[in-house]
Every structure is written in structure tokens, then in C-alpha cells.
Design an enzyme around this catalytic site. Structure first.
Site, short mmCIF file in Angstrom:
data_model
loop_
_atom_site.label_atom_id
_atom_site.label_comp_id
_atom_site.label_asym_id
_atom_site.label_seq_id
_atom_site.Cartn_x
_atom_site.Cartn_y
_atom_site.Cartn_z
N ARG A 1 0.80 -1.24 0.00
CA ARG A 1 0.00 0.00 0.00
C ARG A 1 0.83 1.29 0.00
O ARG A 1 0.52 2.20 -0.76
CB ARG A 1 -1.00 0.02 1.17
CG ARG A 1 -2.06 -1.11 1.07
CD ARG A 1 -3.19 -0.91 2.06
NE ARG A 1 -4.04 0.18 1.70
CZ ARG A 1 -4.04 1.37 2.26
NH1 ARG A 1 -3.26 1.62 3.29
NH2 ARG A 1 -4.83 2.33 1.82
N CYS B 1 14.88 -4.01 -3.71
CA CYS B 1 15.67 -3.08 -4.53
C CYS B 1 14.77 -2.16 -5.34
O CYS B 1 14.68 -2.27 -6.56
CB CYS B 1 16.59 -3.87 -5.46
SG CYS B 1 17.53 -5.08 -4.55
#
Ligand SMILES: *Cc1c(COP(=O)(O)O)cnc(C)c1O
Length: 401
Positions: A299, A330
Site C-alpha cells: 500500500r 531493490c
């Protein structure tokens, strides 16, 4: 909390059964004066134990895929008669499954879908109860990704065309209701009332056209407050929502109201427990790196959503500092909080990311080849594992080289 984490590890979703129960009761109390069915929106959190908890309390379900339908049926076959099937892209096999199970209602979102559903029902020699999901062209203040009730959105059928489309239903489809869903995380009751009034006008016309409309599905979307410093009274919210809808339903005579709350029932029942791995400084900035990431809770990355983060004992520092709380993935978007004033944290501390019961685990992925987290349910004094942690072997099992 430490002992729970020692047993089950981190990242760990933890949910309160009592909280979900209370939220469901708020709906039943507020809508008590009229015939209604709460059809929990499964996509908010589709974990079987959560579905089971709601099914036992008589809730219905709003599903948007064959997978969600199978989930509900796997915990309670008899719940089929309380299932509504929404979604813009239902496939023939999904329709067949729903037709065979005898669900309550198909929320049809296009003329193409209407034709295919009629074809499948004919083939299976059955009739499908349908509602058109109409697009009421109502603006609801929320994040653009979760606003769905305006003409430019992909959802529903233009309300001005609906009457003509209902006429095309044919003998295998039984027009039984009208549906609407204007979006998610909507804080004011006004847009719900505005949409329901437009739907009510359509219902009057459809009844004149000879359709026996017995169901009005107002969708979900009732919002919660994620910021701890903004007042939020769940009971008051549901009461305002009910006050906006009940008079409209009553004005239509014999009608059962379907409600599809997702977030409101489960968001604040859940937290994501995570362990601090490292604390590092880059120039002016402090980064608290935790062992959960955007694959566990999307979210913040997807909607810039705010989630309160609190240290869990034994982290008891009274000193505060500004930091970003980030995961190991990453991607720069892999953050849970930016420039947040938090108690000073150190490696090994446990934190809880709050209000993550909705659109948390159900949006979890294996991005960066990270196994999905475990989930536990608190029922009274008991803490029960409801989904064990995924293993790397399970993650690789579907693949061949
Ligand atoms: C997502 C969705 C819901 C639930 O929305 P919440 O904001 O979680 O209440 C209900 N109905 C439909 C059709 C949906 O797509």
C-alpha cells in the site's frame, strides 16, 4: 508480542478476531431497521480463516474471481447463496463455476458479459440472477487508483444506458437487482447517498419496465482513518452511512440492501510485525531497514498510503528521531514511512505496522523472490497460525528449467 514472534517469526501478519466481529456487528446494528446482507469484499483479505470467521457469523461475500469464489466455497459450501460476483473480466469457466454453485447474484459490467453469461446459463440449463453494475458518474474524494464511479473509469455500465441493457436480458437471465460501487477509502457518506439516489431512480424505471428488482447493491468503499492524530469513530461512520442509505431503500418498498464492505471490516484488525535489521545514515537521513518489504505490504508504494508504525516492547527508547522506515527490496518505492518522527530504533527491535488487515496480505507477492509472510489470528487468549510462512521450495515448485 515477543513471544508470538518467537513462535512464528517475522514478517508476521497478526489479526484480531474480536475486532472483525465488532465491525460486522456495527453494520448489523446500523442497518438493522431494513432487510440487508453484508457481502464482505473478499479481495481485502482472502485468508481462509478470516472468511471462515465471517461465514460463521452469517456474512455473505463479494468475489471478483473464480479463485475467490473457490476460497469462499472451500470454507462454506452453503455460503453460495450469499455470494455476489463482481468484476469487469469474468471468464466462461468462472461463470460456469458460479452458475453451478448457485450464487445469489452476478454483477454484470458490460453488454459483452451479459451475452456470454446468457450463453453459459443456457448451456447449463439454468438461470442467472443478475444486476447491472451501473456507473453513476459520482465523484468520490479518494486516491485516483481506487476511485471507480465516474464515466471515464473502466467499471460498470453508463447509468443512462442501463435500462436498454436490462431489456436485452433474455430468458436465461433474471434481472433481480442494480449494483453500484463508487470506489474505496471514501470518508464521507454523501457520495454513497448520491449514488444510491441515482440507482433508486433507475430501480423505479426498471420496475415500470416489468423487472422484479428485489436487490440493491451499494458496493463497498467505506473508509477508515489511518492517521492516529485524526479522530475516527467507527460506529459513528457506519451510522452516518446507514442514515444516508436507509431512507432511499425504504422509499423503494420491497428491497433487500446488499453491502460490500472490505477495508472497513478488516483493515484495523491487522498489523504487520517486523524486525529491525539495520539502522543506517546517508548524509542527513536515517534509514531504519526492517525485514518486511513492499512485497509483504504494497500500500505505501502503490498508493503513498500512510501506516502508523509503533515499536513493540522491549524497544522502550523515549528519545525520538526522524527516519525513513524501509524494506530490503531493490526499489526506492520500497518504504513504509518517510521522514517519520519515531522512537529511536536499533537492530533487533520489533515494530508493528498498523492497520494492515486490508489489502496487505491479499496484495503480497514474491517480488525479489521473498517468500510471503505467515499470518496469525488472535481469538481471546489464543493465538493461532492461520497461514504458515511460505518456503523457498514452495516458491520454486511451479518452475522448470
Ligand atoms: C474493492 C471492492 C469492494 C470493497 O471495497 P472496500 O473499499 O474494501 O470496502 C466492494 N465491492 C467491489 C465491487 C469492489 O471492487
Amino acid at each position: 508480542m515477543e513471544s508470538v514472534v518467537r513462535r512464528f517469526g517475522t514478517p508476521l501478519y497478526i489479526y484480531s478476531a474480536r475486532h472483525i466481529d465488532q465491525r460486522l456487528k456495527l453494520f448489523h446494528r446500523a442497518f438493522g431497521p431494513i432487510a440487508h446482507l453484508v457481502c464482505y469484499a473478499v479481495k481485502a483479505n482472502s485468508t481462509l480463516a478470516i472468511l471462515d470467521l465471517l461465514a460463521r457469523r452469517g456474512a455473505g461475500f463479494d468475489v471478483v474471481s473464480g479463485g475467490e469464489l473457490e476460497r469462499v466455497l472451500s470454507v462454506d459450501r452453503a455460503a453460495a447463496t450469499r455470494i455476489v460476483f463482481s468484476g469487469v473480466g469474468k471468464t466462461a469457466p468462472e461463470m460456469d463455476l458460479a452458475l453451478r454453485s448457485g450464487i445469489l447474484l452476478f454483477n454484470v459490467e458490460s453488454e459483452g458479459e451479459l451475452e456470454l453469461l446468457a450463453e453459459r446459463a443456457a448451456k447449463l440449463r439454468t438461470r442467472a440472477r443478475i444486476a447491472l453494475r451501473v456507473n453513476p458518474d459520482v465523484f468520490a474524494e479518494t486516491h485516483p487508483y481506487i476511485s471507480t464511479g465516474m464515466r471515464e473509469h473502466k467499471f460498470g455500465i453508463d447509468i443512462r444506458r442501463a435500462r436498454a441493457v436490462y431489456r436485452k436480458a433474455g430468458k436465461y437471465l433474471e434481472p433481480s437487482g442494480v449494483s453500484v460501487h463508487i470506489g474505496s477509502q471514501i470518508r464521507s457518506a454523501d457520495p454513497f447517498g448520491a449514488a444510491a439516489r441515482r440507482v433508486a431512480r433507475l430501480i423505479v424505471e426498471l420496475r415500470k419496465d416489468g423487472h422484479a428488482i428485489r436487490l440493491m447493491d451499494v458496493g463497498g468503499g467505506l473508509g477508515v482513518e489511518y492517521h492516529p492524530d485524526r479522530a475516527f469513530d467507527a460506529e459513528e461512520k457506519v451510522c452516518q452511512y446507514a442514515a444516508a442509505l436507509i431512507p432511499i431503500v425504504e422509499s423503494l418498498g420491497s428491497l433487500r440492501l446488499l453491502l460490500e464492505p472490505g477495508r472497513f471490516l478488516v483493515a484495523q484488525a491487522g498489523a504487520l510485525l517486523s524486525r529491525v535489521l539495520y539502522v543506517k545514515k546517508n548524509g542527513e537521513k536515517t534509514f531504519v531497514i526492517v525485514d518486511s518489504a513492499m512485497n509483504d505490504l504494497l500500500r505505501p508504494a502503490l498508493y503513498q498510503a500512510y501506516h502508523e508504525i509503533v515499536p513493540v516492547a522491549p524497544a522502550q527508547s523515549s528519545r525520538k528521531a526522524v527516519a525513513d522506515v524501509v524494506g530490503p527490496v531493490c526499489e526506492t518505492g520500497d518504504f513504509f514511512a518517510r521522514d517519520r518522527t519515531l522512537p529511536v530504533l536499533k537492530p533487533g527491535d520489533l515494530v508493528a505496522i498498523l492497520d494492515t488487515g486490508a489489502y496487505g496480505m491479499s496484495l503480497a507477492s514474491n517480488y525479489n523472490s521473498r517468500p510471503r509472510p505467515a499470518e496469525v489470528l488472535v481469538e481471546g487468549k489464543r493465538v493461532r497460525l492461520i497461514r504458515r510462512r511460505e518456503t523457498i521450495d514452495e516458491m520454486l515448485a511451479l518452475e522448470r528449467v
